[in-house]
Design an enzyme around this catalytic site. Structure first.
Site, short mmCIF file in Angstrom:
data_model
loop_
_atom_site.label_atom_id
_atom_site.label_comp_id
_atom_site.label_asym_id
_atom_site.label_seq_id
_atom_site.Cartn_x
_atom_site.Cartn_y
_atom_site.Cartn_z
N GLY A 127 5.85 72.82 12.29
CA GLY A 127 4.71 73.72 12.47
C GLY A 127 4.33 74.40 11.18
CD GLU A 149 10.45 67.88 8.29
OE1 GLU A 149 9.45 67.71 7.54
OE2 GLU A 149 11.59 67.54 7.98
CB CYS A 184 1.92 68.52 8.05
SG CYS A 184 2.81 66.99 8.44
#
Length: 417
Positions: A127, A149, A184
């Site tokens: 997140g 992560e 991401c």
């Protein structure tokens, strides 16, 4: 894509698990002679996996593969931002997996907070940095190790003298092809030279139209923004006074349908809102420099990103980029594809995360590496036991230092050199 990559992770684990689990032989020292040693992987215990919304099946179940392969029991907490996916995960996991080893807990902040109050043997969180700090603070109370992560502002450096069409297409797929920038590792901003920027912008415009048509807001190949909060966050970036007049392509918005067109901004100020936080959306600012090597200073002045990309045919620039730019992962002449290479660790550094997974790295992330030394009753030297004479002390010091000459001198009774 999510299901395909997940199947690949499962197939790899099934194929390689016996090898991953096998004890790893380790060298021993002369101080323990005669002996042998190995490293044994053992399960950590019961772990908590908190996943993200943007790839809800892959980011939930990929770490689950590693946790189960390593022999752990686990609780999976899917993201409440993707409620339909969360509900489906709970249903399918409950129906097809062993409930004594894996459970799914649905809910929002209250449920996540309750889970974090418990003692776990490891917490794996995917997140943003804000929530990661909450997770890490909760884990610290029980000295629980964590894998975080996260993300960050992943740069793309574009040099001249390249195949611009190929580079542009690969940037577009990494940015807008990945959930319309809601990933991401999607490119967050571009750095190129002032002279090359016009060519790059023209190429981006042309290829965006080829991919998504002249009316991208109607394209079925572009994802919507996940919810109204994220739509408002992205709109605030575009409405920032510091980027007024900087949009050179796109900018269209439809609040009712949560759609934002692929948007390119040129020469945005580095202190603007769009450059101060991870974008996580379809906006792509371009910064310009006099020399391409100046891009290193821009990248290194910020926090370390999850990924960094460079497009160049210049071997020296490529080597400088790999050496000087610290990121979770680096890709040369493409974007995001390192995610699909199971032999590479996937993870961040500093504020873009800690720990890594994928392939054997997932197995290792959920394993304790236990050191085991084997000795027999033979070779029991009087040297290690008192009384400690000067000769014994000299020999022990030589053994501990690993000096062969020192060992020989001590055995022969020579004084210290």
């Amino acid at each position: 894509m999510q299901v395909g990559m997940l199947k690949g992770s499962i197939r790899l684990a099934l194929k390689e698990l016996k090898r991953w689990m096998a004890p790893e032989k380790a060298k021993t020292e002369i101080t323990t002679f005669p002996s042998s040693a190995e490293i044994v992987s053992e399960p950590l215990g019961v772990v908590l996996i908190i996943s993200a919304w943007n790839y809800p099946f892959l980011l939930s179940l990929d770490p689950v593969v590693g946790a189960i392969a390593a022999g752990n029991a686990l609780i999976l907490k899917p993201s409440e931002i993707a409620p339909a996916s969360s509900s489906l995960l709970a249903k399918l996991v409950g129906e097809y997996m062993d409930s004594s080893s894996i459970r799914v807990v649905e809910g929002a902040v209250a449920e996540t907070s309750a889970l974090l109050e418990q003692k776990w043997d490891k917490i794996f969180y995917t997140g943003n940095g804000r929530v990661a700090r909450i997770v890490m603070a909760a884990a610290a109370k029980h000295l629980t190790p964590v894998v975080l992560e996260l993300g960050g502002k992943s740069p793309v450096v574009v040099d001249s003298g390249i195949n611009l069409q190929v580079a542009t297409r690969r940037i577009i797929m990494g940015k807008w092809g990945c959930n319309n920038g809601q990933a991401c590792i999607s490119p967050d901003y571009i750095v190129t030279t002032k002279d090359y920027a016009p060519k790059l912008v023209d190429s981006l415009r042309c290829e965006l139209e080829n991919f998504f048509g002249k009316k991208p807001m109607e394209s079925k190949d572009l994802s919507r923004i996940v919810n109204s909060n994220h739509f408002a966050r992205l709109s605030n970036m575009l409405d920032d006074d510091k980027v007024a007049g900087k949009i050179v392509h796109g900018g269209e918005r439809d609040k009712s349908n949560l759609r934002i067109a692929p948007t390119i901004l040129l020469d945005v100020p580095r202190d603007s809102l769009i450059m101060s936080e991870e974008i996580f959306g379809p906006l792509l600012p371009i910064l310009t420099v006099d020399k391409i090597e100046d891009s290193f200073d821009i990248i290194n002045s910020g926090t370390k990103p999850l990924a960094a990309y460079v497009f160049t045919n210049n071997k020296k620039l490529r080597e400088q980029f790999v050496t000087m730019v610290s990121a979770g992962g680096v890709v040369v002449n493409d974007t995001t594809l390192h995610l699909a290479v199971s032999s590479l660790p996937f993870g961040g550094v500093q504020e873009s995360g800690m720990g890594s997974y994928h392939g054997k790295f997932s197995f290792d992330a959920f394993s304790h590496k236990k050191a085991v030394l084997y000795r027999s009753f033979a070779g029991d030297a009087a040297l290690r036991y008192p009384p400690y004479t000067q000769g014994k002390l000299r020999l022990m010091k030589a053994l501990m230092s690993g000096s062969i000459i020192g060992i020989i001198r001590a055995l022969l009774g020579f004084p210290k050199a």
